[in-house]
Enzyme design. Structure first.
Site, mmCIF file in Angstrom:
data_model
loop_
_atom_site.group_PDB
_atom_site.id
_atom_site.type_symbol
_atom_site.label_atom_id
_atom_site.label_comp_id
_atom_site.label_asym_id
_atom_site.label_seq_id
_atom_site.Cartn_x
_atom_site.Cartn_y
_atom_site.Cartn_z
ATOM 1 N N HIS A 91 42.801 -5.496 -9.976
ATOM 2 C CA HIS A 91 43.120 -4.501 -11.005
ATOM 3 C C HIS A 91 41.940 -3.977 -11.824
ATOM 4 C CE1 HIS A 91 47.067 -5.972 -10.049
ATOM 5 N NE2 HIS A 91 46.924 -7.087 -10.735
ATOM 6 N N ASP A 128 42.371 -11.678 -4.685
ATOM 7 C CA ASP A 128 42.184 -13.131 -4.714
ATOM 8 C C ASP A 128 43.405 -13.897 -4.234
ATOM 9 O OD1 ASP A 128 43.628 -12.352 -6.958
ATOM 10 O OD2 ASP A 128 42.345 -13.397 -8.394
#
Length: 489
Positions: free
Chosen positions: A82, A239
């Site tokens: 993000h 991730d």
């Protein structure tokens, strides 16, 4: 024998892991990162710090295993999701990156939903301040000169890719978290981009996470002692998608619970599973033709670090948790411990509330540090139970679940999580290196290793099954935590 490098651009550190063609760990390195909070709700990092930390982490690997390093064939990249990294036409960062846990763009979230009637149908997700799109609306409104100069917008790991290769590229799992991707069709959505005043030309090109995205530039290869080597760079992944690949969560029903800075429950699906009104993240997986449902509690292991500092334990969280376990072994003391609302940086699932704050309930003069720390780790467990309820409602709950992340080193906390969520949690070998290892696996696949050979599940070190004797106590304490949030809202 070939070797493969995984680099994970985290929030608190950059990790690098080198593995051989049999997936044996050869060497690892890490370097810390700092987060800047110049104003309330703000959370930023200098993109140059990622590159510097990556160089340090990779340097440690090179020094530790020079022979294997010379056989480097591929690089896989993982990263915090993000983050809005804004570059000018020369590739220079225009401002610090606005991170995933930044909460300034709450108003812009509402504006986005109002401007595109079918926003959640296109993106399969609702707007949240931590996502990338509302941050760009904020920049356009508050920093118009910077917005006007923005030529490319990259996610953190993709900025490192740019520094490694000179290429502007990304992949589906990380890009799904921008709110500019048509998740079902795995492509940029022109309507969603236009709602932020952007065009597809300002986006990186997209590949699958297990495909080749670029090659290491001759300059970096020379700097790393790899002159003449053709080192490919895989698409990589966000991730959590990389953590999934690292523990072999590649098929529908596979999942994991992660205790990192934030807490995550991740479940692989063979179709997009959407529930935007309950803050379910419906993202692409880093592997082709698969998606995942993901739910996020913003404070997890970071909450333990916070209370450890407050109580004077500092970095000795292992010793602190040992004392907490002794405290909680007395059921009477456990029942009368305070409760904790773990919203230290707002909350994502299920509240989507950047203004949510943390609080103790029932704290008295009789409570010492161990009682407070117990309340904190229990509060995180309850937050993850609330997250799991959303996956269950969407029909996307994991049928098998591993546990990863730095917080997974605490066996006591792992058992508490199993008790609170009702999930059976399998702790694999190397759980704390999941994302970097998963990135290295994606590099292997990009280099030609079949997915079914690369994405095997690891050896299970320990399994934590829910202890049902604690159900009544935990239900009562969880209800107190939820009531504490309702009273504060």
């Amino acid at each position: 024998m070939t070797s493969h490098l995984g680099i994970d651009i985290g929030t608190s550190s950059v990790k690098a892991v080198l593995i051989d063609s049999r997936q044996n760990f050869i060497a690892e390195g890490s370097a810390p990162l700092d987060v800047s909070r110049p104003q309330p709700l703000w959370s930023e990092q200098d993109p140059e710090s990622w590159w510097s930390a990556a160089q340090t982490a990779v340097g440690t690997v090179r020094t530790a295993a020079p022979r294997e390093w010379s056989a480097l064939t591929s690089i896989g990249l993982s990263g915090q999701q993000h983050g809005a990294t804004l570059l000018d036409a020369t590739g220079k960062a225009l401002r610090p990156c606005i991170l995933w846990n930044d909460g300034r763009a709450g108003l812009e979230c509402s504006e986005l939903l109002e401007s595109v009637a079918d926003f959640t149908t296109r993106s399969l997700n609702t707007t949240m301040p931590g996502f990338t799109a509302p941050k760009l609306l904020w920049v356009a409104k508050h920093e118009p000169d910077i917005f006007a100069k923005t030529a490319k917008i990259l996610l953190p790991k993709d900025y490192v890719r740019f520094r490694l290769s000179g290429e502007y590229a990304s992949e589906m799992s990380d890009s799904a978290g921008t709110l500019w991707l048509n998740v079902a069709q795995r492509r940029w959505d022109a309507t969603l981009l236009a709602a932020c005043g952007l065009k597809e030309a300002q986006m990186p090109y997209l590949v699958e996470g297990s495909a080749v995205s670029a090659c290491l530039s001759p300059q970096v290869a020379a700097d790393w002692g790899l002159a003449g080597c053709n080192v490919l760079i895989a698409g990589g992944g966000g991730d959590n998608a990389c953590s999934a690949v690292g523990v072999g969560a590649a098929r529908a029903g596979d999942g994991f619970l992660s205790l990192g800075t934030s807490g995550v429950i991740f479940a692989v699906t063979d179709r997009p599973a959407a529930l935007p009104e309950r803050t379910l993240h419906a993202f692409c997986h880093a592997l082709p033709d698969r998606w995942h449902g993901m739910v996020v509690a913003l404070s997890a292991a970071s909450a333990l670090s916070w209370i450890a500092a407050i109580t004077g334990a500092g970095g000795d969280t292992k010793g602190l948790l040992a004392r907490v376990e002794r405290f909680a072994s007395d059921s009477r003391r456990r029942a009368h411990a305070p409760v904790f609302l773990p919203y230290l940086t707002g909350e994502r699932t299920p509240h989507n509330d950047p203004h949510a704050t943390a609080a103790f309930g029932g704290l008295t003069v009789d409570h010492g540090p161990e009682a407070m720390v117990y309340a904190v780790i229990e509060g995180v467990a309850f937050a993850l139970r609330d997250c799991l309820d959303v996956l269950v409602e969407a029909g996307a709950a994991p049928t098998s679940c591993m546990m990863v992340g730095g917080g997974s080193r605490s066996l006591y906390w792992a058992q508490l999580l199993a008790d609170a969520t009702g999930l059976t949690l399998d702790l694999p070998q190397g759980a704390e290196l999941g994302a970097a290892f998963g990135a290295a696996r994606l590099g292997m696949i990009a280099a030609g290793v079949p997915e079914q050979e690369a994405c095997v599940k690891p050896t299970i070190r320990t399994t934590f099954s829910p202890d049902r004797t604690n159900d009544a106590l935990l239900r009562e304490r969880a209800a107190r935590v939820r009531e504490l949030y309702r009273r504060k809202s």
